[in-house]
Design a protein around this motif. Structure first.
Motif, PDB file in Angstrom:
ATOM      1  N   ALA A   1       0.837  -1.205   0.000  1.00  0.00           N
ATOM      2  CA  ALA A   1       0.000   0.000   0.000  1.00  0.00           C
ATOM      3  C   ALA A   1       0.866   1.247   0.000  1.00  0.00           C
ATOM      4  CB  ALA A   1      -0.924  -0.005   1.216  1.00  0.00           C
ATOM      5  N   TYR A   2       0.362   2.288  -0.685  1.00  0.00           N
ATOM      6  CA  TYR A   2       1.140   3.540  -0.775  1.00  0.00           C
ATOM      7  C   TYR A   2       0.224   4.681  -1.196  1.00  0.00           C
ATOM      8  CZ  TYR A   2       0.880   2.400  -5.736  1.00  0.00           C
ATOM      9  OH  TYR A   2       0.421   2.085  -6.986  1.00  0.00           O
ATOM     10  N   ARG A   3       0.707   5.906  -0.933  1.00  0.00           N
ATOM     11  CA  ARG A   3       0.052   7.119  -1.394  1.00  0.00           C
ATOM     12  C   ARG A   3       0.681   7.529  -2.724  1.00  0.00           C
ATOM     13  NH1 ARG A   3       0.287  10.923   4.070  1.00  0.00           N
ATOM     14  NH2 ARG A   3      -0.964   9.555   5.436  1.00  0.00           N
ATOM     15  N   PRO A   4      -0.061   7.537  -3.811  1.00  0.00           N
ATOM     16  CA  PRO A   4       0.528   7.858  -5.114  1.00  0.00           C
ATOM     17  C   PRO A   4       1.060   9.289  -5.171  1.00  0.00           C
ATOM     18  CG  PRO A   4      -1.853   7.769  -5.279  1.00  0.00           C
ATOM     19  CD  PRO A   4      -1.499   7.226  -3.927  1.00  0.00           C
ATOM     20  N   GLU A   5       0.444  10.198  -4.414  1.00  0.00           N
ATOM     21  CA  GLU A   5       0.873  11.596  -4.506  1.00  0.00           C
ATOM     22  C   GLU A   5       2.212  11.857  -3.816  1.00  0.00           C
ATOM     23  OE1 GLU A   5      -1.881  11.490  -0.817  1.00  0.00           O
ATOM     24  OE2 GLU A   5      -1.588  10.423  -2.710  1.00  0.00           O
ATOM     25  N   GLU A   6       2.669  10.869  -2.994  1.00  0.00           N
ATOM     26  CA  GLU A   6       3.920  11.079  -2.271  1.00  0.00           C
ATOM     27  C   GLU A   6       5.049  10.169  -2.755  1.00  0.00           C
ATOM     28  OE1 GLU A   6       3.595  11.270   1.958  1.00  0.00           O
ATOM     29  OE2 GLU A   6       1.685  12.352   1.915  1.00  0.00           O
ATOM     30  N   LEU A   7       4.863   9.488  -3.873  1.00  0.00           N
ATOM     31  CA  LEU A   7       5.934   8.643  -4.413  1.00  0.00           C
ATOM     32  C   LEU A   7       7.055   9.516  -4.977  1.00  0.00           C
ATOM     33  CD1 LEU A   7       3.914   5.895  -6.344  1.00  0.00           C
ATOM     34  CD2 LEU A   7       5.087   5.657  -4.135  1.00  0.00           C
ATOM     35  N   PRO A   8       8.325   9.143  -4.741  1.00  0.00           N
ATOM     36  CA  PRO A   8       9.442   9.931  -5.314  1.00  0.00           C
ATOM     37  C   PRO A   8       9.383   9.981  -6.844  1.00  0.00           C
ATOM     38  CG  PRO A   8      10.230   8.445  -3.608  1.00  0.00           C
ATOM     39  CD  PRO A   8       8.807   8.066  -3.868  1.00  0.00           C
ATOM     40  N   VAL A   9       8.993   8.855  -7.451  1.00  0.00           N
ATOM     41  CA  VAL A   9       8.815   8.802  -8.904  1.00  0.00           C
ATOM     42  C   VAL A   9       7.361   8.428  -9.159  1.00  0.00           C
ATOM     43  CG1 VAL A   9       9.529   7.724 -11.066  1.00  0.00           C
ATOM     44  CG2 VAL A   9      11.203   8.045  -9.227  1.00  0.00           C
ATOM     45  N   PRO A  10       6.553   9.335  -9.739  1.00  0.00           N
ATOM     46  CA  PRO A  10       5.115   9.059  -9.936  1.00  0.00           C
ATOM     47  C   PRO A  10       4.881   7.750 -10.677  1.00  0.00           C
ATOM     48  CG  PRO A  10       5.613  11.354 -10.426  1.00  0.00           C
ATOM     49  CD  PRO A  10       6.937  10.676 -10.231  1.00  0.00           C
ATOM     50  N   GLY A  11       3.946   6.956 -10.148  1.00  0.00           N
ATOM     51  CA  GLY A  11       3.548   5.715 -10.806  1.00  0.00           C
ATOM     52  C   GLY A  11       4.470   4.551 -10.561  1.00  0.00           C
ATOM     53  N   MET A  12       5.561   4.736  -9.776  1.00  0.00           N
ATOM     54  CA  MET A  12       6.508   3.645  -9.539  1.00  0.00           C
ATOM     55  C   MET A  12       6.689   3.460  -8.033  1.00  0.00           C
ATOM     56  SD  MET A  12       9.304   4.170 -12.576  1.00  0.00           S
ATOM     57  CE  MET A  12       9.885   2.489 -12.377  1.00  0.00           C
ATOM     58  N   PRO A  13       5.863   2.643  -7.413  1.00  0.00           N
ATOM     59  CA  PRO A  13       5.912   2.500  -5.955  1.00  0.00           C
ATOM     60  C   PRO A  13       7.184   1.850  -5.434  1.00  0.00           C
ATOM     61  CG  PRO A  13       4.363   0.930  -6.919  1.00  0.00           C
ATOM     62  CD  PRO A  13       4.752   1.874  -8.010  1.00  0.00           C
ATOM     63  N   LEU A  14       7.895   1.066  -6.268  1.00  0.00           N
ATOM     64  CA  LEU A  14       9.080   0.361  -5.794  1.00  0.00           C
ATOM     65  C   LEU A  14      10.368   1.052  -6.219  1.00  0.00           C
ATOM     66  CD1 LEU A  14       7.942  -3.329  -6.400  1.00  0.00           C
ATOM     67  CD2 LEU A  14       7.816  -1.973  -4.313  1.00  0.00           C
ATOM     68  N   GLY A  15      10.309   2.342  -6.529  1.00  0.00           N
ATOM     69  CA  GLY A  15      11.510   3.087  -6.868  1.00  0.00           C
ATOM     70  C   GLY A  15      11.576   3.428  -8.334  1.00  0.00           C
ATOM     71  N   GLY A  16      12.594   4.204  -8.668  1.00  0.00           N
ATOM     72  CA  GLY A  16      12.692   4.733 -10.025  1.00  0.00           C
ATOM     73  C   GLY A  16      13.194   3.746 -11.048  1.00  0.00           C
ATOM     74  N   THR A  17      13.677   2.595 -10.615  1.00  0.00           N
ATOM     75  CA  THR A  17      14.167   1.587 -11.555  1.00  0.00           C
ATOM     76  C   THR A  17      13.100   0.513 -11.722  1.00  0.00           C
ATOM     77  OG1 THR A  17      16.431   1.945 -10.818  1.00  0.00           O
ATOM     78  CG2 THR A  17      15.985  -0.084 -12.062  1.00  0.00           C
TER      79      THR A  17
END
Length: 938
Positions: free
Chosen positions: A110-126
């Motif tokens: 579970a996660y907040r999409p508006e607070e992700l460091p990279v939008p749309g990628m909950p597990l990081g930018g890679t």
């Protein structure tokens, strides 16, 4: 409080149902407050998985999460919360754990999409390389709809009456349906003192929950000082706004403003609410931000907001006015209020204009010149629309303002008089105010003077006589002609129609035809609509039921088109009266109750519905409810009812009083009600009162007054084409003839009374009025049977010892009270008696078909006391074992309606003790514990 998502449960359940299937990874996406943690807790209780291990991992917490080599040693459900808070090291570890998932296991992340460091990628930018057999799903949580908010409100507030539709709608709008915000705001309302009553205003005034305020302020003040004004602008605009609007209100240039909007979206201080529209995800959050903006800065923001909104098409003048007021520009505020009210009125949104103007005029310190402009606008909207409770009080205060110009004061007094009379039922007070207004306006404004005089033409109010109204008609017509105003001429014509139709003027229908229904002037159309609805109402009282449909249909269509909700509602009341008289009773009680509820803030407007509902209750034997409805349930004094409606209600109350054998009280009520109609002089309006008033006086021994009533009624009607009144006149004459024949013991007189009753019944059948037809038919049959009994004819009936003989000394009563119950003997005219029995059987069936339980029971009881015994029936009574006998069923039906033993005895010609025995038998056979329970058992 926050329900588990069923689709998420099903998705994970499949992973554990088949151990050979691949593992499942479920991403749970939801903004702050949508219930992600609650969802994970629900998933932890996944049914059917007792052998599955549960592992919790809260990201950002020290030491959170399982070790990589122990995560999947057995079937496991991994529940990962707050992934948006994970740092790079924690994300790398989580990716390795998820990549090592084995069959028979599952994970929910579970996660907040508006607070992700990279939008749309909950597990990081890679991008993660998912195992081949891993099923990856995504579940997006959504805000609650109104039904879910309502259930939450009922749970928190205890299912109380404060869970109104108004409150639920306000809660959904203020919170955006975000569950956490809904629950927190409900908790605040639950602790509110004084107790929350369920209004939108209370929801708006409750404030911002602390949890929501902290979240939005932390996001706002995480922005640089150069970017914060854009969020402040959104708080001031308090709703979805376009990019350029936000930048202009913030006072930023295009480039820095665009950059500020991007930063606000990245920090989740603002959200995109629709294509190209931005604001707060939870509307309530705007107030928390607005309260932190320094006062001078906030005023500048409001000033720029007013300028921006004035450029819109159409201009939202009410919002512009609020921004001017918040900026300290009171002149701009009052000008905008005036424009907003005019705009609302021109499009038929009268209640919106009324609310805005009331709130404005109630503000202390409004300059006299502004009051002089706004107050007449309020009054005009209030008279045309549906008033609020505060309008009359505001107008009464304003007309006492010595600084008002005389013309303005006269106009306000005119509208105040109209409201007092038409919408509040305070006729006497309204009449005095209108007379003063007519005098004030005669010297300054001929158009409005004509309007005041036209109002005094309306005959429905108690007090002034028909001749007084005719005098005002002459004055109003002259003033309208002098004004040269077509709308005013139409207004006078509309009231002339009502006056002429009320007393069946032969020219009335020609006046109706003169109404300018094809006019293109909205003011003329509104008055024409009122004239048609006036005509429809009068046609109902006269008995022209077949012409009412067309009048109402055209009148309501014109009222809707020209924006006249008061006229629309009054037409609905007329429709209820017509449905009652013409026997359209199916669902009528519910329609009356719904109309009363819809007009709860203006009960006088629903007075037709109150009376019709009361008449139905009388016929159904629900006498307690009948008195409550006929007295308007205490909403206002019944002495202020329009004369025809008051006479109808009085007739029903007299009928109830007679049925209870309270003859002296009934006679006193009859004298008082008759005085009101006689003083008015509109004799067709006596139709629903006369038969019952004549009966009350005849039974009380005051035959002289009863004769005078019939004589005055006949002379007052003259040759008028008033169909319902002429039928009622025949009914009244029959009542008098029956009473005198019984008093003198004249069988021929009873037969003559029966013929007069039949004449009335035939007239009612022609209208048609099936209930009145059945009542008078019953009376005719009763008279014939009484004449038969008086000469000692007839055979023994099957009533046996159940009957309580009242003899023939007391005058008989028309349907609704105790009739004669003499011992039957050989018939003097068997054909006439057989015909009377057939008449009674027919009207009993008519009563049953209509749903008139009390009347049907009374008619059947009269038949039982008079019908001859069937040949060949074995001696003794039939056995009903555990089933109710016909007499027990009748008694039980009336008892469950609320009638007392004495009232049932009077209706069924039984002794109170016999009634008591029948009720006891019915309760024993049905297992009822009380009279109230008996109704359910039946």
């Amino acid at each position: 409080m926050i329900a588990t998502c069923g689709s998420a449960q099903r998705s994970l359940a499949r992973a554990f149902a088949d151990r050979d299937a691949g593992p499942v990874l479920l991403f749970v996406e939801g903004s702050a407050g949508l219930g992600k943690t609650h969802l994970l807790r629900g998933l932890a209780e996944l049914p059917g998985t007792p052998d599955v291990a549960r592992l919790w991992w809260r990201c950002g917490a020290a030491g959170g999460g399982p070790e990589e080599d122990e995560a999947w040693r057995e079937p496991t459900l991994l529940l990962v919360d707050d992934v948006h808070r994970a740092d790079e090291d924690e994300l790398r570890r989580l990716r390795r754990v998820l990549a090592g998932m084995e069959p028979g296991s599952a994970a929910a992340v579970a996660y907040r999409p508006e607070e992700l460091p990279v939008p749309g990628m909950p597990l990081g930018g890679t991008a993660m390389t998912y195992p081949f057999r891993l099923t990856v799903l995504r579940d997006r949580l959504a805000p609650w709809d109104e039904e879910r908010v309502r259930r939450a409100a009922a749970e928190v507030l205890g299912g109380s009456e404060s869970c109104t539709a108004e409150a639920v709608s306000a809660l959904r709008e203020r919170t955006g349906g975000v569950p956490r915000a809904v629950v927190d705001l409900l908790a605040m309302l639950r602790e509110q003192r004084p107790a929350f009553t369920g209004t939108a205003a209370e929801v708006a005034a409750a404030g911002v929950p602390a949890r929501l305020a902290e979240l939005v302020l932390s996001r706002t003040y995480a922005l640089s000082p150069a970017h914060r004004p854009l969020v402040w602008a959104a708080a001031v605009l308090d709703g979805p706004a376009a990019r350029d609007e936000l930048i202009a209100v913030a006072g930023l240039g295009a480039v820095p403003g665009g950059d500020a909007l991007l930063r606000a979206l990245e920090s989740a201080a603002l959200a995109e609410l629709g294509e190209g529209r931005y604001g707060f995800a939870v509307p309530l959050a705007a107030a928390a931000v607005r309260d932190t903006v320094p006062g001078p800065v906030r005023q500048d923001l409001h000033r720029r907001a007013a300028r921006v909104l004035r450029r819109g098409q159409p201009v939202a003048w009410a919002a512009v006015g609020e921004h001017h007021r918040a900026a300290g520009d009171y002149r701009g505020w009052l000008r905008a209020v005036e424009k907003a009210a005019e705009s609302a009125a021109s499009s038929g949104r009268h209640q919106e204009a009324i609310t805005l103007l009331e709130r404005t005029l109630a503000t202390p310190g409004i300059p006299p010149q502004a009051r002089a402009r706004l107050a007449p606008l309020l009054a005009r909207n209030a008279v045309t629309g549906l008033r609020s409770d505060q309008t009359v009080e505001v107008l009464e205060q304003i007309v006492r303002d010595a600084d008002l110009p005389p013309a303005v004061r006269g106009e306000l007094r005119l509208d105040l008089g109209l409201m007092l009379s038409n919408q509040m039922g305070r006729f006497e007070e309204g009449w005095r105010v209108l007379e003063v207004a007519a005098a004030e306006l005669r010297e300054v404004r001929s158009v409005l003077a004509a309007r005041a005089m036209a109002a005094l033409v309306t005959p429905y109010w108690p007090g002034a006589s028909l001749d007084v109204h005719r005098g005002w008609l002459i004055k109003a017509s002259a003033a309208a002609d002098d004004s040269g105003d077509d709308a005013m001429r139409t207004a006078v014509l509309a009231n002339h129609v009502g006056l002429a139709m009320s007393w069946a003027d032969p020219e009335a229908w020609d006046l109706v035809a003169r109404l300018p229904v094809q006019s293109t002037d909205p003011a003329c159309v509104r008055q024409a609509a009122r004239g048609l609805c006036n005509a429809a109402d009068s046609a109902v009282w006269l008995g022209f039921y077949r012409r009412v449909d067309g009048l109402l249909a055209e009148g309501r269509e014109l009222a809707t088109r020209s924006g006249a909700p008061y006229t629309e509602h009054s037409a609905s009341g007329t429709r209820l009266l017509q449905e009652f008289w013409t026997g359209q009773w199916l669902g009528l009680a519910k329609r009356c109750e719904e109309f009363v509820a819809d007009t709860a803030d203006m009960p006088f407007l629903s007075s037709d519905a109150y009376v019709v509902r009361g008449l139905l209750a009388v016929a159904q034997g629900d006498w307690g409810e009948a008195r409550s409805w006929l007295s308007q349930r205490g909403t206002f004094g019944t002495e202020n009812l329009p004369v025809p409606l008051g006479a109808t209600a009085a007739g029903a109350v007299i009928r109830l009083t007679l049925a209870r054998q309270e003859v002296a009280d009934a006679a006193e009520q009859a004298r008082a009600a008759w005085t009101v109609v006689a003083e008015k002089g509109v004799w067709p309006w006596a139709a629903e009162l006369a038969p019952w008033a004549v009966e009350a006086l005849a039974r009380a021994g005051d035959t002289a007054t009863a004769h005078a009533m019939v004589r005055d009624f006949a002379q007052g009607l003259g040759e008028a084409d008033a169909l319902a009144a002429r039928a009622a006149l025949s009914w009244s004459r029959a009542v008098l003839a029956e009473s005198e024949a019984l008093g003198e013991g004249l069988p021929d007189g009873l037969l003559a009374a029966a013929e007069t009753y039949r004449k009335a019944a035939a007239a009612y059948a022609e209208l048609p009025r099936p209930y009145s037809q059945a009542l008078t038919t019953e009376c005719a049959g009763r008279c014939v049977l009484a004449a038969d009994a008086a000469v000692g004819g007839g055979e023994a009936g099957d009533g046996g010892s159940d009957e309580s003989s009242s003899g023939t000394a007391a005058p008989a009563a028309p349907a609704g009270s105790e009739g004669p119950a003499s011992s039957p003997g050989p018939a003097c005219d068997r054909a006439a008696t057989a015909s009377a029995i057939a008449e009674l059987e027919s009207c009993a069936q008519q009563f049953t078909d209509l749903g008139a339980v009390w009347d049907a029971t009374r008619a059947r009881a009269l038949l039982r006391t008079r019908q001859p015994a069937r040949k060949g029936r074995p001696p003794g009574r039939p056995s009903h074992s555990d089933q109710l006998s016909p007499r027990e069923a009748e008694v039980a039906q009336l008892a469950s309606s609320g009638l007392t033993n004495r009232e049932i005895a009077a209706t069924l010609h039984l002794s109170p003790r016999t009634v008591e025995q029948h009720i006891a038998g019915a309760m024993r056979k049905t297992g009822a514990l009380s009279r109230r329970d008996l109704a359910h058992r039946l």
